[in-house]
Design an enzyme around this catalytic site. Structure first.
Site, mmCIF file in Angstrom:
data_model
loop_
_atom_site.group_PDB
_atom_site.id
_atom_site.type_symbol
_atom_site.label_atom_id
_atom_site.label_comp_id
_atom_site.label_asym_id
_atom_site.label_seq_id
_atom_site.Cartn_x
_atom_site.Cartn_y
_atom_site.Cartn_z
ATOM 1 N N SER A 96 5.656 49.670 7.395
ATOM 2 C CA SER A 96 6.744 48.695 7.230
ATOM 3 C C SER A 96 6.658 48.096 5.829
ATOM 4 O O SER A 96 5.589 48.121 5.200
ATOM 5 C CB SER A 96 6.562 47.595 8.273
ATOM 6 N N TYR A 135 1.407 41.161 12.535
ATOM 7 C CA TYR A 135 2.205 42.372 12.282
ATOM 8 C C TYR A 135 1.910 42.903 10.869
ATOM 9 O O TYR A 135 1.655 44.092 10.679
ATOM 10 C CB TYR A 135 3.686 42.044 12.451
HETATM 11 N N1 LIG Z 1 12.887 47.629 13.582
HETATM 12 C C1 LIG Z 1 12.466 47.224 12.387
HETATM 13 O O1 LIG Z 1 13.037 46.316 11.762
HETATM 14 C C2 LIG Z 1 11.307 47.908 11.736
HETATM 15 C C3 LIG Z 1 11.071 47.698 10.359
HETATM 16 C C4 LIG Z 1 9.994 48.318 9.759
HETATM 17 C C5 LIG Z 1 9.142 49.105 10.513
HETATM 18 N N2 LIG Z 1 9.393 49.286 11.837
HETATM 19 C C6 LIG Z 1 8.450 50.091 12.587
HETATM 20 O O2 LIG Z 1 9.114 51.253 13.052
HETATM 21 C C7 LIG Z 1 8.532 51.666 14.292
HETATM 22 C C8 LIG Z 1 9.626 51.839 15.321
HETATM 23 O O3 LIG Z 1 10.320 50.615 15.447
HETATM 24 P P1 LIG Z 1 11.666 50.456 16.299
HETATM 25 O O4 LIG Z 1 12.434 49.412 15.616
HETATM 26 O O5 LIG Z 1 12.262 51.787 16.559
HETATM 27 O O6 LIG Z 1 11.061 49.822 17.611
HETATM 28 P P2 LIG Z 1 11.484 49.923 19.131
HETATM 29 O O7 LIG Z 1 11.012 48.677 19.755
HETATM 30 O O8 LIG Z 1 12.925 50.299 19.249
HETATM 31 O O9 LIG Z 1 10.627 51.168 19.639
HETATM 32 C C9 LIG Z 1 9.241 51.097 19.777
HETATM 33 C C10 LIG Z 1 8.819 52.038 20.865
HETATM 34 O O10 LIG Z 1 7.396 51.940 20.979
HETATM 35 C C11 LIG Z 1 7.057 51.910 22.347
HETATM 36 N N3 LIG Z 1 5.798 51.216 22.552
HETATM 37 C C12 LIG Z 1 5.535 49.908 22.370
HETATM 38 N N4 LIG Z 1 4.278 49.633 22.740
HETATM 39 C C13 LIG Z 1 3.726 50.793 23.160
HETATM 40 C C14 LIG Z 1 2.452 51.152 23.682
HETATM 41 N N5 LIG Z 1 1.488 50.248 23.869
HETATM 42 N N6 LIG Z 1 2.227 52.436 23.994
HETATM 43 C C15 LIG Z 1 3.221 53.361 23.840
HETATM 44 N N7 LIG Z 1 4.436 53.085 23.373
HETATM 45 C C16 LIG Z 1 4.689 51.805 23.035
HETATM 46 C C17 LIG Z 1 8.214 51.165 22.999
HETATM 47 O O11 LIG Z 1 8.287 51.403 24.406
HETATM 48 C C18 LIG Z 1 9.409 51.691 22.237
HETATM 49 O O12 LIG Z 1 9.942 52.840 22.860
HETATM 50 C C19 LIG Z 1 7.516 50.597 14.659
HETATM 51 O O13 LIG Z 1 6.228 50.997 14.267
HETATM 52 C C20 LIG Z 1 7.947 49.397 13.838
HETATM 53 O O14 LIG Z 1 6.879 48.520 13.576
HETATM 54 C C21 LIG Z 1 10.446 48.717 12.459
#
Ligand SMILES: NC(=O)c1ccc[n+]([C@@H]2O[C@H](COP(=O)([O-])OP(=O)(O)OC[C@H]3O[C@@H](n4cnc5c(N)ncnc54)[C@H](O)[C@@H]3O)[C@@H](O)[C@H]2O)c1
Length: 311
Positions: free
Chosen positions: A179, A192
């Site tokens: 991120s 985070y």
């Molecule tokens: N959304 C944002 O703004 C953003 C920004 C930068 C980075 N990210 C990173 O991108 C990645 C995906 O984010 P997203 O926005 O698609 O999130 P999201 O919440 O839509 O998806 C995350 C997925 O991870 C799964 N998950 C959570 N805990 C888990 C566990 N203990 N075991 C197995 N699966 C688990 C959830 O069930 C979900 O399907 C993450 O690593 C997030 O930190 C997101």
């Protein structure tokens, strides 16, 4: 044995020549369309963690559309089945496994099951992530531990499970979804940010280690996106959307898949993050903090609601 002056001179010359070579290479690559440089992944097996939602689901579908076999992991069984149904609609090959990535033993057990099922993972996408979204002193200890476990420790365990086979074949790719919060600290995201800085550090060290081992067929990509509209950071507002827009999830997923296909090592989304990171390296800390404050870094999280339910 101590290095002789002649050896040091030779090494210096080599470094200078490669400096020019890499700069020229980077310049020339600017003019070569990405589509010409993309690798074929029809013989690859891609494992995406957190494939039940957000960019995990979208990346899985995009990798499947490129012809790869997909292995989906998530704690939410119903959600990965939905992703698998999408992939099967157009004949994609897909296998689903429920796995809680906060648990090391479970990761190793499920990884073993994947191997016993005859699936040889060649592209590993560590994508699952969670966010507490509270100021540091308000973060419950168990959420701090879980955030570190899912967002960074899980990367250690999945890579340990699947990297050896990639090394044996000198063929593979490790993708770390980190991120922009893994590059710059943010008020209200201490756990985070720490977890994402760890993911960035893990990727960078791994890159060097693979290079030292001469494993040029095993690639790595670290991805640092700004906020994406998946719902994970629901409620967060950006102060200057023209400069730092909330990233569209479909764009983010496409950008990441394309980066993997051209073996791009580092991906910041949007591109303006490269500029901000360069400033961070050059400016005095108080000035960096002032710029971060101006961009809204202190207040982004004030309107955070996140998802109704955290895993
Ligand atoms: N959304 C944002 O703004 C953003 C920004 C930068 C980075 N990210 C990173 O991108 C990645 C995906 O984010 P997203 O926005 O698609 O999130 P999201 O919440 O839509 O998806 C995350 C997925 O991870 C799964 N998950 C959570 N805990 C888990 C566990 N203990 N075991 C197995 N699966 C688990 C959830 O069930 C979900 O399907 C993450 O690593 C997030 O930190 C997101």
């Amino acid at each position: 044995m101590a290095e002789t002056p002649a050896e040091l001179a030779l090494e210096t010359l080599k470094t200078l020549i490669f400096t020019v070579y890499y700069l020229l290479e980077a310049f020339i690559l600017l003019f070569i369309p990405w589509s010409w440089r993309m690798k074929d992944i029809t013989e690859d097996t891609v494992l995406v963690t957190g494939a039940g939602s957000g960019i995990g689901r979208l990346m899985a579908i995009k990798f499947a559309k490129k012809g790869a076999k997909l292995v989906l992991w998530d704690i939410n069984e119903t959600a990965i089945e939905e992703t698998a149904t999408e992939i099967k609609k157009y004949g994609g090959r897909v296998f689903t496994y429920k796995c809680d990535l906060s648990k090391r033993d479970e990761i190793y057990t499920v990884a073993e099951k994947v191997k016993q099922d005859g699936l040889d993972v060649t592209i590993l996408v560590n994508n699952a992530g969670i966010v507490t979204g509270k100021k540091y002193l308000d973060c419950p200890d168990n959420m701090i531990e879980k955030t570190m476990a899912v967002n960074s420790m899980a990367h250690f365990w999945t890579v340990k499970a699947f990297l050896p086979s990639m090394l044996r074949k000198n063929h593979g790719h490790i993708v770390s979804i980190a991120s922009s919060a893994g590059l710059v600290g943010v008020t209200g995201l201490a756990d985070y940010c720490a977890s994402k800085f760890a993911a960035v550090g893990f990727d960078e060290s791994l890159k060097y280690e693979l290079n030292a081992m001469g494993k040029d067929g095993v690639h790595t990509t670290v991805v640092c996106p700004y906020y994406i509209n998946t719902g994970m950071f629901e409620g967060v507002k950006t102060r200057f959307p023209k400069v730092l827009p909330i990233v569209n999830q479909d764009y983010a997923a496409s950008r990441i898949v394309d980066a993997v296909l051209i073996n791009q090592e580092i991906v910041y989304i949007p591109r303006v993050l490269y500029f901000f990171l360069a400033l961070k390296g050059l400016l005095p800390f108080h000035l960096t903090r002032l710029i971060c404050e101006f961009m809204g870094n202190q207040t982004f999280m004030d309107t955070f609601r996140g998802r109704a339910k955290q895993n």
